[in-house]
Write a protein that holds these residues in place. Structure first.
Motif, mmCIF file in Angstrom:
data_model
loop_
_atom_site.group_PDB
_atom_site.id
_atom_site.type_symbol
_atom_site.label_atom_id
_atom_site.label_comp_id
_atom_site.label_asym_id
_atom_site.label_seq_id
_atom_site.Cartn_x
_atom_site.Cartn_y
_atom_site.Cartn_z
ATOM 1 N N PHE A 1 -24.692 6.160 -120.359
ATOM 2 C CA PHE A 1 -25.082 4.906 -119.670
ATOM 3 C C PHE A 1 -23.787 3.848 -120.253
ATOM 4 C CE2 PHE A 1 -26.908 0.885 -118.556
ATOM 5 C CZ PHE A 1 -27.190 1.156 -117.274
ATOM 6 N N GLY A 2 -23.501 4.048 -121.478
ATOM 7 C CA GLY A 2 -22.499 3.211 -122.059
ATOM 8 C C GLY A 2 -21.189 3.500 -121.854
ATOM 9 N N CYS A 3 -20.936 4.639 -121.635
ATOM 10 C CA CYS A 3 -19.353 5.120 -120.932
ATOM 11 C C CYS A 3 -19.406 4.839 -119.502
ATOM 12 C CB CYS A 3 -19.388 6.558 -121.156
ATOM 13 S SG CYS A 3 -18.864 7.250 -122.886
ATOM 14 N N GLY A 4 -20.597 4.867 -118.854
ATOM 15 C CA GLY A 4 -20.542 4.527 -117.226
ATOM 16 C C GLY A 4 -20.012 3.009 -117.323
ATOM 17 N N MET A 5 -20.957 2.379 -118.079
ATOM 18 C CA MET A 5 -20.547 0.607 -117.911
ATOM 19 C C MET A 5 -19.200 0.449 -118.425
ATOM 20 S SD MET A 5 -23.470 -0.784 -117.024
ATOM 21 C CE MET A 5 -23.054 -2.244 -117.342
ATOM 22 N N ILE A 6 -18.580 0.933 -119.510
ATOM 23 C CA ILE A 6 -17.162 0.653 -119.644
ATOM 24 C C ILE A 6 -16.263 1.100 -118.409
ATOM 25 C CG2 ILE A 6 -15.260 1.430 -121.261
ATOM 26 C CD1 ILE A 6 -17.211 1.421 -123.431
ATOM 27 N N VAL A 7 -16.626 2.279 -117.854
ATOM 28 C CA VAL A 7 -15.637 2.590 -116.621
ATOM 29 C C VAL A 7 -15.930 1.893 -115.654
ATOM 30 C CG1 VAL A 7 -15.337 4.360 -114.854
ATOM 31 C CG2 VAL A 7 -15.671 5.129 -117.379
ATOM 32 N N MET A 8 -16.973 1.324 -115.345
ATOM 33 C CA MET A 8 -17.063 0.181 -114.525
ATOM 34 C C MET A 8 -16.374 -1.071 -114.698
ATOM 35 S SD MET A 8 -20.999 -0.969 -112.651
ATOM 36 C CE MET A 8 -21.682 -2.134 -114.255
ATOM 37 N N GLY A 9 -16.686 -1.575 -115.820
ATOM 38 C CA GLY A 9 -15.972 -2.588 -116.458
ATOM 39 C C GLY A 9 -14.320 -2.529 -116.137
ATOM 40 N N TYR A 10 -13.835 -1.353 -116.340
ATOM 41 C CA TYR A 10 -12.380 -1.035 -116.018
ATOM 42 C C TYR A 10 -12.058 -1.372 -114.633
ATOM 43 C CZ TYR A 10 -8.177 1.485 -114.856
ATOM 44 O OH TYR A 10 -6.941 2.032 -114.216
ATOM 45 N N PHE A 11 -12.863 -0.744 -113.643
ATOM 46 C CA PHE A 11 -12.677 -1.039 -112.263
ATOM 47 C C PHE A 11 -13.124 -2.492 -111.674
ATOM 48 C CE2 PHE A 11 -13.415 3.530 -112.306
ATOM 49 C CZ PHE A 11 -12.120 3.890 -111.601
ATOM 50 N N TYR A 12 -13.860 -3.173 -112.356
ATOM 51 C CA TYR A 12 -13.903 -4.492 -112.065
ATOM 52 C C TYR A 12 -12.477 -5.444 -112.738
ATOM 53 C CZ TYR A 12 -18.792 -5.372 -111.180
ATOM 54 O OH TYR A 12 -20.176 -5.623 -110.466
ATOM 55 N N GLN A 13 -12.108 -5.017 -113.707
ATOM 56 C CA GLN A 13 -10.814 -5.820 -114.187
ATOM 57 C C GLN A 13 -9.536 -5.365 -113.302
ATOM 58 O OE1 GLN A 13 -9.860 -4.604 -117.965
ATOM 59 N NE2 GLN A 13 -8.634 -6.544 -118.554
ATOM 60 N N ARG A 14 -9.670 -4.108 -112.956
ATOM 61 C CA ARG A 14 -8.465 -3.587 -111.907
ATOM 62 C C ARG A 14 -8.521 -4.362 -110.732
ATOM 63 N NH1 ARG A 14 -7.989 2.570 -110.088
ATOM 64 N NH2 ARG A 14 -6.406 2.226 -108.649
ATOM 65 N N SER A 15 -9.817 -4.531 -110.081
ATOM 66 C CA SER A 15 -9.875 -5.171 -108.964
ATOM 67 C C SER A 15 -9.630 -6.803 -109.235
ATOM 68 C CB SER A 15 -11.401 -5.240 -108.526
ATOM 69 O OG SER A 15 -11.720 -6.198 -107.474
ATOM 70 N N ALA A 16 -9.941 -7.252 -110.253
ATOM 71 C CA ALA A 16 -9.499 -8.606 -110.448
ATOM 72 C C ALA A 16 -8.041 -8.833 -110.448
ATOM 73 C CB ALA A 16 -10.296 -9.305 -111.747
ATOM 74 N N LYS A 17 -7.449 -7.926 -111.173
ATOM 75 C CA LYS A 17 -5.796 -8.092 -111.324
ATOM 76 C C LYS A 17 -5.160 -7.852 -109.882
ATOM 77 C CE LYS A 17 -5.445 -7.081 -116.280
ATOM 78 N NZ LYS A 17 -5.048 -5.911 -116.927
ATOM 79 N N SER A 18 -5.836 -7.033 -108.995
ATOM 80 C CA SER A 18 -5.330 -6.562 -107.416
ATOM 81 C C SER A 18 -5.465 -7.871 -106.676
ATOM 82 C CB SER A 18 -6.007 -5.621 -107.220
ATOM 83 O OG SER A 18 -7.170 -5.849 -106.712
ATOM 84 N N LYS A 19 -6.017 -8.938 -106.930
ATOM 85 C CA LYS A 19 -6.097 -9.987 -106.036
ATOM 86 C C LYS A 19 -4.716 -10.754 -106.158
ATOM 87 C CE LYS A 19 -11.104 -10.405 -106.130
ATOM 88 N NZ LYS A 19 -11.139 -9.023 -106.156
ATOM 89 N N ILE A 20 -4.265 -10.850 -104.721
ATOM 90 C CA ILE A 20 -2.990 -11.621 -104.674
ATOM 91 C C ILE A 20 -3.099 -13.119 -104.646
ATOM 92 C CG2 ILE A 20 -0.856 -11.491 -103.181
ATOM 93 C CD1 ILE A 20 -1.794 -9.008 -102.231
ATOM 94 N N PRO A 21 -2.475 -13.825 -105.476
ATOM 95 C CA PRO A 21 -2.845 -14.975 -105.620
ATOM 96 C C PRO A 21 -1.828 -15.810 -104.395
ATOM 97 C CG PRO A 21 -1.163 -14.465 -107.455
ATOM 98 C CD PRO A 21 -1.673 -13.277 -106.801
ATOM 99 N N VAL A 22 -2.142 -17.184 -103.794
ATOM 100 C CA VAL A 22 -1.520 -17.909 -103.133
ATOM 101 C C VAL A 22 -0.223 -18.190 -103.565
ATOM 102 C CG1 VAL A 22 -1.338 -19.921 -101.551
ATOM 103 C CG2 VAL A 22 -3.456 -18.387 -101.731
ATOM 104 N N ASN A 23 1.212 -17.806 -103.017
ATOM 105 C CA ASN A 23 2.391 -18.216 -103.047
ATOM 106 C C ASN A 23 2.607 -19.639 -103.348
ATOM 107 O OD1 ASN A 23 5.033 -18.363 -104.195
ATOM 108 N ND2 ASN A 23 5.678 -17.072 -102.342
ATOM 109 N N LYS A 24 2.789 -20.330 -104.546
ATOM 110 C CA LYS A 24 2.999 -21.898 -104.735
ATOM 111 C C LYS A 24 4.504 -22.211 -104.322
ATOM 112 C CE LYS A 24 -1.119 -22.633 -106.591
ATOM 113 N NZ LYS A 24 -2.053 -23.630 -106.109
ATOM 114 N N SER A 25 5.269 -21.263 -104.349
ATOM 115 C CA SER A 25 6.667 -21.841 -104.107
ATOM 116 C C SER A 25 6.796 -22.178 -102.798
ATOM 117 C CB SER A 25 7.788 -20.720 -104.427
ATOM 118 O OG SER A 25 7.311 -19.611 -103.496
ATOM 119 N N LYS A 26 6.289 -21.692 -101.648
ATOM 120 C CA LYS A 26 6.136 -22.287 -100.260
ATOM 121 C C LYS A 26 5.784 -23.366 -100.100
ATOM 122 C CE LYS A 26 5.764 -17.737 -97.987
ATOM 123 N NZ LYS A 26 5.022 -17.090 -97.026
ATOM 124 N N HIS A 27 4.917 -24.165 -101.109
ATOM 125 C CA HIS A 27 4.323 -25.403 -100.700
ATOM 126 C C HIS A 27 5.401 -26.587 -101.520
ATOM 127 C CE1 HIS A 27 0.508 -24.264 -99.772
ATOM 128 N NE2 HIS A 27 0.155 -23.400 -100.534
#
Length: 127
Positions: free
Chosen positions: A98-124
């Motif tokens: 269960f502990g190993c599974g939670m750490i793997v799940m945390g990795y995928f959550y973190q990967r999901s957060a890093k993949s989100k594309i921020p809005v490009n501020k330079s156009k504004h």
């Protein structure tokens, strides 16, 4: 398609209301979307602000989920090590997996957060 005001050939369509615009009528929002009036410009800006806020909150929620999963994974692994020293083999297997599974799940959550594309501020900043 003809411009609604000047009856010239349309070169763009308002992103908010869909009105055809000629080169004289068309103006652009800070994100380079065409708009026909100040009201439509405000609506487009509001919609873009909502989208940006939603993306920001989703990224923060994914990172919070990642850190929580890492923490729970470490807690369960700690119980597995404790069970190992106290001859609780069933607890070692269950808590370790269960502990190993939670750490793997945390990795995928973190990967999901890093993949989100921020809005490009330079156009504004251009307009």
């Amino acid at each position: 398609m003809k411009c609604i005001e000047h009856n010239n050939e349309a070169v763009a369509v308002c992103s908010n209301c869909g009105v055809a615009l000629c080169s004289e009528c068309s103006s652009r929002s800070p994100s380079s979307k065409y708009c026909c009036s100040e009201n439509c410009l405000q609506q487009i800006s509001f919609s873009e602000g909502v989208a940006e806020l939603t993306l920001e909150r989703a990224t923060k929620a994914s990172m919070a989920g990642a850190y929580g999963s890492y923490l729970l994974g470490l807690v369960f692994l700690g119980f597995a090590v404790w069970g190992l020293f106290n001859d609780f083999i069933g607890a070692v297997i269950y808590m370790g997996l269960f502990g190993c599974g939670m750490i793997v799940m945390g990795y995928f959550y973190q990967r999901s957060a890093k993949s989100k594309i921020p809005v490009n501020k330079s156009k504004h900043a251009e307009l």
